[in-house]
Design a protein around this motif. Structure first.
Motif, PDB file in Angstrom:
ATOM      1  N   PRO A   1       0.694  -0.888  -0.259  1.00 30.51           N
ATOM      2  CA  PRO A   1       0.280   0.110  -0.217  1.00 30.51           C
ATOM      3  C   PRO A   1       0.549   1.554  -0.449  1.00 30.51           C
ATOM      4  CG  PRO A   1       0.241  -1.161   2.388  1.00 30.51           C
ATOM      5  CD  PRO A   1       0.501  -2.192   1.160  1.00 30.51           C
ATOM      6  N   PHE A   2      -0.193   2.182  -0.171  1.00 29.49           N
ATOM      7  CA  PHE A   2       0.631   3.654  -0.252  1.00 29.49           C
ATOM      8  C   PHE A   2       1.046   4.490   0.502  1.00 29.49           C
ATOM      9  CE2 PHE A   2       2.485   7.267  -2.186  1.00 29.49           C
ATOM     10  CZ  PHE A   2       3.472   6.940  -3.609  1.00 29.49           C
ATOM     11  N   ILE A   3       1.712   3.990   1.584  1.00 31.39           N
ATOM     12  CA  ILE A   3       1.954   5.680   2.564  1.00 31.39           C
ATOM     13  C   ILE A   3       1.608   6.724   3.130  1.00 31.39           C
ATOM     14  CG2 ILE A   3       2.997   4.925   5.249  1.00 31.39           C
ATOM     15  CD1 ILE A   3       1.423   2.655   4.387  1.00 31.39           C
ATOM     16  N   GLU A   4       0.791   6.897   3.291  1.00 35.88           N
ATOM     17  CA  GLU A   4       1.236   9.198   3.664  1.00 35.88           C
ATOM     18  C   GLU A   4       0.662   9.403   4.637  1.00 35.88           C
ATOM     19  OE1 GLU A   4      -0.910  11.601   0.465  1.00 35.88           O
ATOM     20  OE2 GLU A   4      -1.879   9.375   0.235  1.00 35.88           O
TER      21      GLU A   4
ATOM     22  N   ARG B   1       8.017  -1.586   4.350  1.00 34.10           N
ATOM     23  CA  ARG B   1       7.969  -2.811   4.839  1.00 34.10           C
ATOM     24  C   ARG B   1       7.972  -3.655   4.224  1.00 34.10           C
ATOM     25  NH1 ARG B   1       3.472  -2.180   9.737  1.00 34.10           N
ATOM     26  NH2 ARG B   1       2.924  -1.476   7.657  1.00 34.10           N
ATOM     27  N   HIS B   2       8.355  -5.452   3.613  1.00 36.65           N
ATOM     28  CA  HIS B   2       8.321  -6.347   2.258  1.00 36.65           C
ATOM     29  C   HIS B   2       7.652  -7.530   3.239  1.00 36.65           C
ATOM     30  CE1 HIS B   2      10.177  -5.221  -1.592  1.00 36.65           C
ATOM     31  NE2 HIS B   2      10.845  -4.017  -0.805  1.00 36.65           N
TER      32      HIS B   2
ATOM     33  N   PRO C   1       6.205  -4.271  14.727  1.00 41.02           N
ATOM     34  CA  PRO C   1       7.178  -2.977  15.308  1.00 41.02           C
ATOM     35  C   PRO C   1       8.555  -3.621  15.613  1.00 41.02           C
ATOM     36  CG  PRO C   1       5.484  -3.546  17.018  1.00 41.02           C
ATOM     37  CD  PRO C   1       5.076  -4.398  16.056  1.00 41.02           C
ATOM     38  N   PRO C   2       9.508  -2.577  15.042  1.00 36.72           N
ATOM     39  CA  PRO C   2      10.401  -2.360  15.304  1.00 36.72           C
ATOM     40  C   PRO C   2      10.430  -2.683  17.489  1.00 36.72           C
ATOM     41  CG  PRO C   2       9.984   0.131  14.694  1.00 36.72           C
ATOM     42  CD  PRO C   2       8.650  -1.092  14.654  1.00 36.72           C
ATOM     43  N   ASP C   3      11.901  -3.591  17.285  1.00 36.94           N
ATOM     44  CA  ASP C   3      12.667  -3.362  18.620  1.00 36.94           C
ATOM     45  C   ASP C   3      12.298  -2.522  19.295  1.00 36.94           C
ATOM     46  OD1 ASP C   3      13.074  -6.392  17.546  1.00 36.94           O
ATOM     47  OD2 ASP C   3      14.999  -5.799  17.571  1.00 36.94           O
ATOM     48  N   GLY C   4      11.415  -2.964  20.577  1.00 42.24           N
ATOM     49  CA  GLY C   4      11.252  -1.363  21.893  1.00 42.24           C
ATOM     50  C   GLY C   4      10.562  -0.959  21.673  1.00 42.24           C
ATOM     51  N   VAL C   5       9.560  -1.123  20.340  1.00 43.98           N
ATOM     52  CA  VAL C   5       8.563  -0.559  20.200  1.00 43.98           C
ATOM     53  C   VAL C   5       7.320  -1.027  20.481  1.00 43.98           C
ATOM     54  CG1 VAL C   5       6.704   0.781  18.999  1.00 43.98           C
ATOM     55  CG2 VAL C   5       9.107   1.030  18.804  1.00 43.98           C
TER      56      VAL C   5
END
Length: 199
Positions: free
Chosen positions: A141-144, A154-155, A160-164
């Motif tokens: 999808p297109f992100i805005e 993200r493929h 979420p990333p580590d720490g989030v």
């Protein structure tokens, strides 16, 4: 992962309008040969970012191939401008960035400016065709948002990333809370062991 030769043979860019941005005359000649070899007829050749911006303002394009234009990196700036100020429908056009050097920092810069892919020079027709086909077939999808405009970076959906902290909506809907304790290693190994089956 390379695409099957049969899928490459059925692809034709005859009806596509392509904007090419490359300040190097030899690089532009190679790029023109590649895309015309893939059937493209409607080409906009730009040597500067200002020329490319002018083309985008006056024409609808189906694909943009922009050189990183090292060392200043104007190609990245053009893609960022395209995504935020280029106007519809070109703001959503697929973008392939080309570069002579592709260290991790430049790959990240291409990703963060809103490009779909970065391709290392020297360019080959097969690699360019594969990247174009990947863009045509992908469903990212297109992100805005305030910090980024472009295709989802993200493929894979790895959360979420580590720490989030995780949120429930980061997980696939079919995953629920664990109902039983985790399997032991012996139980896991047993799932993969060969078994004799009688039919």
């Amino acid at each position: 992962m390379a695409l099957e030769p049969t899928s490459r043979g059925r692809f034709n860019l005859e009806k596509a309008t392509i904007l090419m941005l490359d300040g190097n005359g030899m690089g532009m000649d190679i790029l023109v040969q590649i895309v015309t070899g893939l059937g493209a007829k409607s080409l906009h050749r730009c040597q500067t970012v200002d020329e490319a911006k002018d083309v985008v303002k006056r024409n609808t394009v189906d694909l943009i191939i922009a050189d990183a234009l090292s060392p200043a990196g104007e190609g990245y700036e053009f893609v960022s401008w395209l995504r935020t100020d280029g106007g519809e429908p070109n703001a959503f056009a697929p973008v392939v960035v080309t570069a002579a050097h592709t260290p991790v920092s430049m790959v990240q810069k291409a990703r963060d400016c809103g490009a779909h892919y970065i391709v290392k020079k020297p360019l080959t027709p097969v690699v360019m065709l594969e990247r174009i086909l990947w863009i045509a077939r992908e469903s990212r999808p297109f992100i805005e948002c305030d910090a980024y405009v472009g295709p989802d970076r993200r493929h894979k959906n790895e959360g979420p990333p580590d720490g989030v902290p995780r949120r429930r909506d980061d997980l696939p809907p079919e995953v629920g809370d664990a109902q039983e304790p985790n399997l032991s290693q012996d139980q896991v190994d047993g799932l993969f062991s060969t078994r004799k089956v009688t039919l």
